[in-house]
Design a protein around this motif. Structure first.
Motif, PDB file in Angstrom:
ATOM      1  N   GLN A   5       0.842  -1.201   0.000  1.00  0.00           N
ATOM      2  CA  GLN A   5       0.000   0.000   0.000  1.00  0.00           C
ATOM      3  C   GLN A   5       0.881   1.255   0.000  1.00  0.00           C
ATOM      4  O   GLN A   5       0.576   2.222  -0.681  1.00  0.00           O
ATOM      5  CB  GLN A   5      -0.932   0.009   1.210  1.00  0.00           C
ATOM      6  CG  GLN A   5      -2.024  -1.049   1.147  1.00  0.00           C
ATOM      7  CD  GLN A   5      -3.036  -0.738   0.059  1.00  0.00           C
ATOM      8  OE1 GLN A   5      -2.707  -0.729  -1.123  1.00  0.00           O
ATOM      9  NE2 GLN A   5      -4.276  -0.523   0.460  1.00  0.00           N
ATOM     10  N   SER A   6       1.965   1.220   0.787  1.00  0.00           N
ATOM     11  CA  SER A   6       2.889   2.357   0.831  1.00  0.00           C
ATOM     12  C   SER A   6       3.564   2.560  -0.517  1.00  0.00           C
ATOM     13  O   SER A   6       3.706   3.694  -0.993  1.00  0.00           O
ATOM     14  CB  SER A   6       3.956   2.140   1.902  1.00  0.00           C
ATOM     15  OG  SER A   6       3.360   2.108   3.170  1.00  0.00           O
ATOM     16  N   MET A   7       3.985   1.462  -1.141  1.00  0.00           N
ATOM     17  CA  MET A   7       4.622   1.551  -2.450  1.00  0.00           C
ATOM     18  C   MET A   7       3.637   2.081  -3.483  1.00  0.00           C
ATOM     19  O   MET A   7       3.995   2.894  -4.335  1.00  0.00           O
ATOM     20  CB  MET A   7       5.169   0.180  -2.872  1.00  0.00           C
ATOM     21  CG  MET A   7       6.402  -0.227  -2.098  1.00  0.00           C
ATOM     22  SD  MET A   7       6.990  -1.913  -2.380  1.00  0.00           S
ATOM     23  CE  MET A   7       6.894  -2.125  -4.122  1.00  0.00           C
ATOM     24  N   ARG A   8       2.406   1.621  -3.405  1.00  0.00           N
ATOM     25  CA  ARG A   8       1.382   2.075  -4.340  1.00  0.00           C
ATOM     26  C   ARG A   8       1.119   3.568  -4.158  1.00  0.00           C
ATOM     27  O   ARG A   8       1.006   4.318  -5.129  1.00  0.00           O
ATOM     28  CB  ARG A   8       0.106   1.276  -4.145  1.00  0.00           C
ATOM     29  CG  ARG A   8      -0.991   1.701  -5.085  1.00  0.00           C
ATOM     30  CD  ARG A   8      -2.235   0.889  -4.918  1.00  0.00           C
ATOM     31  NE  ARG A   8      -3.269   1.406  -5.775  1.00  0.00           N
ATOM     32  CZ  ARG A   8      -4.513   1.040  -5.717  1.00  0.00           C
ATOM     33  NH1 ARG A   8      -4.896   0.130  -4.840  1.00  0.00           N
ATOM     34  NH2 ARG A   8      -5.395   1.553  -6.539  1.00  0.00           N
ATOM     35  N   GLY A   9       1.004   4.008  -2.904  1.00  0.00           N
ATOM     36  CA  GLY A   9       0.784   5.428  -2.625  1.00  0.00           C
ATOM     37  C   GLY A   9       1.941   6.284  -3.129  1.00  0.00           C
ATOM     38  O   GLY A   9       1.731   7.355  -3.704  1.00  0.00           O
ATOM     39  N   PHE A  10       3.162   5.809  -2.920  1.00  0.00           N
ATOM     40  CA  PHE A  10       4.344   6.527  -3.413  1.00  0.00           C
ATOM     41  C   PHE A  10       4.314   6.626  -4.930  1.00  0.00           C
ATOM     42  O   PHE A  10       4.545   7.689  -5.501  1.00  0.00           O
ATOM     43  CB  PHE A  10       5.628   5.824  -2.950  1.00  0.00           C
ATOM     44  CG  PHE A  10       6.867   6.395  -3.554  1.00  0.00           C
ATOM     45  CD1 PHE A  10       7.392   7.598  -3.101  1.00  0.00           C
ATOM     46  CD2 PHE A  10       7.509   5.743  -4.604  1.00  0.00           C
ATOM     47  CE1 PHE A  10       8.541   8.132  -3.672  1.00  0.00           C
ATOM     48  CE2 PHE A  10       8.650   6.272  -5.188  1.00  0.00           C
ATOM     49  CZ  PHE A  10       9.168   7.474  -4.717  1.00  0.00           C
ATOM     50  N   TYR A  11       4.008   5.508  -5.584  1.00  0.00           N
ATOM     51  CA  TYR A  11       3.998   5.476  -7.046  1.00  0.00           C
ATOM     52  C   TYR A  11       2.897   6.390  -7.600  1.00  0.00           C
ATOM     53  O   TYR A  11       3.116   7.129  -8.564  1.00  0.00           O
ATOM     54  CB  TYR A  11       3.820   4.047  -7.544  1.00  0.00           C
ATOM     55  CG  TYR A  11       3.937   3.919  -9.042  1.00  0.00           C
ATOM     56  CD1 TYR A  11       5.151   4.164  -9.672  1.00  0.00           C
ATOM     57  CD2 TYR A  11       2.838   3.590  -9.822  1.00  0.00           C
ATOM     58  CE1 TYR A  11       5.272   4.063 -11.050  1.00  0.00           C
ATOM     59  CE2 TYR A  11       2.944   3.496 -11.197  1.00  0.00           C
ATOM     60  CZ  TYR A  11       4.161   3.731 -11.805  1.00  0.00           C
ATOM     61  OH  TYR A  11       4.277   3.642 -13.165  1.00  0.00           O
ATOM     62  N   GLU A  12       1.729   6.376  -6.990  1.00  0.00           N
ATOM     63  CA  GLU A  12       0.642   7.245  -7.448  1.00  0.00           C
ATOM     64  C   GLU A  12       0.996   8.718  -7.244  1.00  0.00           C
ATOM     65  O   GLU A  12       0.676   9.560  -8.076  1.00  0.00           O
ATOM     66  CB  GLU A  12      -0.663   6.888  -6.732  1.00  0.00           C
ATOM     67  CG  GLU A  12      -1.248   5.577  -7.212  1.00  0.00           C
ATOM     68  CD  GLU A  12      -2.470   5.134  -6.421  1.00  0.00           C
ATOM     69  OE1 GLU A  12      -2.778   5.747  -5.368  1.00  0.00           O
ATOM     70  OE2 GLU A  12      -3.109   4.157  -6.858  1.00  0.00           O
ATOM     71  N   GLY A  13       1.683   9.024  -6.152  1.00  0.00           N
ATOM     72  CA  GLY A  13       2.154  10.393  -5.926  1.00  0.00           C
ATOM     73  C   GLY A  13       3.172  10.811  -6.967  1.00  0.00           C
ATOM     74  O   GLY A  13       3.156  11.945  -7.448  1.00  0.00           O
ATOM     75  N   LEU A  14       4.038   9.880  -7.326  1.00  0.00           N
ATOM     76  CA  LEU A  14       5.045  10.145  -8.354  1.00  0.00           C
ATOM     77  C   LEU A  14       4.386  10.419  -9.703  1.00  0.00           C
ATOM     78  O   LEU A  14       4.784  11.331 -10.431  1.00  0.00           O
ATOM     79  CB  LEU A  14       5.999   8.954  -8.448  1.00  0.00           C
ATOM     80  CG  LEU A  14       7.290   9.136  -9.224  1.00  0.00           C
ATOM     81  CD1 LEU A  14       8.150  10.214  -8.582  1.00  0.00           C
ATOM     82  CD2 LEU A  14       8.045   7.823  -9.270  1.00  0.00           C
ATOM     83  N   ILE A  15       3.363   9.646 -10.005  1.00  0.00           N
ATOM     84  CA  ILE A  15       2.627   9.854 -11.260  1.00  0.00           C
ATOM     85  C   ILE A  15       1.949  11.219 -11.253  1.00  0.00           C
ATOM     86  O   ILE A  15       1.997  11.951 -12.255  1.00  0.00           O
ATOM     87  CB  ILE A  15       1.602   8.723 -11.491  1.00  0.00           C
ATOM     88  CG1 ILE A  15       2.332   7.420 -11.810  1.00  0.00           C
ATOM     89  CG2 ILE A  15       0.629   9.089 -12.609  1.00  0.00           C
ATOM     90  CD1 ILE A  15       1.427   6.209 -11.844  1.00  0.00           C
ATOM     91  N   SER A  16       1.335  11.592 -10.144  1.00  0.00           N
ATOM     92  CA  SER A  16       0.683  12.906 -10.055  1.00  0.00           C
ATOM     93  C   SER A  16       1.684  14.032 -10.230  1.00  0.00           C
ATOM     94  O   SER A  16       1.414  15.012 -10.939  1.00  0.00           O
ATOM     95  CB  SER A  16      -0.025  13.055  -8.702  1.00  0.00           C
ATOM     96  OG  SER A  16      -1.090  12.152  -8.601  1.00  0.00           O
ATOM     97  N   LEU A  17       2.843  13.910  -9.610  1.00  0.00           N
ATOM     98  CA  LEU A  17       3.889  14.912  -9.759  1.00  0.00           C
ATOM     99  C   LEU A  17       4.347  14.989 -11.215  1.00  0.00           C
ATOM    100  O   LEU A  17       4.495  16.077 -11.777  1.00  0.00           O
ATOM    101  CB  LEU A  17       5.070  14.599  -8.841  1.00  0.00           C
ATOM    102  CG  LEU A  17       6.269  15.544  -8.947  1.00  0.00           C
ATOM    103  CD1 LEU A  17       5.876  16.959  -8.541  1.00  0.00           C
ATOM    104  CD2 LEU A  17       7.415  15.028  -8.102  1.00  0.00           C
ATOM    105  N   GLY A  18       4.546  13.846 -11.846  1.00  0.00           N
ATOM    106  CA  GLY A  18       4.946  13.812 -13.254  1.00  0.00           C
ATOM    107  C   GLY A  18       3.914  14.452 -14.156  1.00  0.00           C
ATOM    108  O   GLY A  18       4.263  15.189 -15.097  1.00  0.00           O
TER     109      GLY A  18
END
Length: 157
Positions: A5-18
């Motif tokens: 869940q933490s990895m998924r949240g990090f990845y989704e945040g990274l996508i939003s930033l991108g």
């Protein structure tokens, strides 16, 4: 399970930033290369006889008319990129102009696209062409007249 869940949240945040940075990058590309297109077009108009002579030397038909056309495409296209107006539409003649420049005036470097990519990449029209293709493919981004007009005219849901 919590680590996923933490990895998924990090990845989704990274996508939003991108996704956010994408619009800033498109703006930066449009401003820089739009101004560069403007300058190149303006300089062609300032020396239209020299440009027409250069085109004639390359065997381009109707060199004077072509010189005016190319200068106009670059000048007007540059301003359209700067403000983000008709960006995808204007990127087509800009890209065609750059492909023609590569094939006619920069053929020696362009012909080495596979054998010596370094010589291809340093050809002046390549950066202009890449910018035109990026704007065509991705649009001008949120910070543009196109985005504003699209929201007003088409009232996206």
């Amino acid at each position: 399970m919590a680590i996923f869940q933490s990895m998924r949240g990090f990845y989704e945040g990274l996508i939003s930033l991108g996704n956010f940075v994408q619009h800033l990058l498109l703006l930066a590309m449009r401003l820089y290369w739009g101004y560069a297109f403007h300058l190149v077009g303006w300089n062609k108009f300032q020396n239209i006889e020299g440009v027409a002579g250069f085109f004639a030397g390359l065997g381009i038909p109707f060199p004077e008319m072509t010189a005016y056309f190319v200068a106009g495409v670059e000048l007007i296209g540059g301003w359209c990129l700067i403000v983000g107006f008709a960006s995808r539409l204007v990127s087509i003649p800009l890209a065609i102009t750059m492909i023609t420049a590569l094939l006619m005036a920069h053929f020696e470097g362009a012909a080495q696209i596979l054998s010596d990519p370094g010589k291809f990449v340093i050809q002046a029209p390549v950066s202009y062409l890449i910018t035109s293709l990026v704007v065509f493919a991705f649009g001008p981004g949120w910070i543009s007249m196109d985005y504003l007009l699209e929201g007003l005219v088409f009232k996206k849901k």
